[in-house]
Motif scaffolding. Sequence first.
Motif, mmCIF file in Angstrom:
data_model
loop_
_atom_site.group_PDB
_atom_site.id
_atom_site.type_symbol
_atom_site.label_atom_id
_atom_site.label_comp_id
_atom_site.label_asym_id
_atom_site.label_seq_id
_atom_site.Cartn_x
_atom_site.Cartn_y
_atom_site.Cartn_z
ATOM 1 N N GLY A 1 0.817 -1.212 0.000
ATOM 2 C CA GLY A 1 0.000 0.000 0.000
ATOM 3 C C GLY A 1 0.845 1.254 0.000
ATOM 4 O O GLY A 1 0.560 2.222 -0.724
ATOM 5 N N ALA B 1 0.900 3.832 -3.051
ATOM 6 C CA ALA B 1 0.549 5.225 -2.770
ATOM 7 C C ALA B 1 1.651 6.158 -3.257
ATOM 8 O O ALA B 1 1.373 7.250 -3.782
ATOM 9 N N GLY C 1 0.173 2.575 -10.341
ATOM 10 C CA GLY C 1 -0.598 2.652 -9.103
ATOM 11 C C GLY C 1 -2.089 2.671 -9.366
ATOM 12 O O GLY C 1 -2.863 2.020 -8.647
ATOM 13 N N SER D 1 -4.006 -4.171 0.091
ATOM 14 C CA SER D 1 -3.054 -3.093 -0.223
ATOM 15 C C SER D 1 -3.689 -1.999 -1.073
ATOM 16 O O SER D 1 -3.322 -0.826 -0.969
ATOM 17 N N CYS E 1 -3.563 1.758 0.051
ATOM 18 C CA CYS E 1 -3.022 2.761 -0.870
ATOM 19 C C CYS E 1 -3.911 3.993 -0.929
ATOM 20 O O CYS E 1 -3.431 5.129 -0.823
#
Length: 214
Positions: free
Chosen positions: A33, A37, A51, A96, A100
């Motif tokens: 995550g 991010a 992402g 995750s 994120c």
Amino acid sequence: MNVLTDNFSLYGKGFLGTVELTVYASLLALALGFLMASCRVAPVRSLRALGTVWVTVLRNTPLTLLFFAVVLGLPRFGLVLPFQLFAVLALGCYTSAFICEVLRSGINTVPTGQGEAARSLGMSFGQTLSDIVLPQAFRTVIPPIGSTLIALAKNSAIAGAFSVTELLGTYKPLSEMGYSIIWTFVWIAVGYLIITLTIAALFSFLEKRYGVAR
């Protein structure tokens, strides 16, 4: 009480299995995550695209389907692992995506002027993110991260359908032995309650210590 006392070792094994799944999958979810991010807010377009695809695909994929993809799909590519590791991968990757977005929302709460000031001092993107932005963002995202990890602990029940030892799966042998299904599930619920309340207490402590004063 005899359902619990007569089968304490069985419940204990399932409880520990769920705790292990939760801990390992949480660590993987937090690491991935954070990585995703960082990609989502990176100045490089390809990283932002990576992402975005990661979050979009995983958040819109049913967790059960992801379990099937990991458990049945990865061995076809030569990756053969214990079922517990497959479960950790599925749970960690799925969660995750939510971690994120929680982190990204926290990053967006930090005034852009602080990032610009850091860059004007010659700090790189990585330095700005790790030294300036994330420490402030972390304080605002403690409660939602805690809620996400509590959801992960409850989602771990799906792993029992894939030959992984966990708490919910204890109902099968107990049902076959003729124990009351109602009391079987009551003690399973108590086990999950212990796990989720522990996570809630941990993040409540972190929020009081590091969270933003309101």
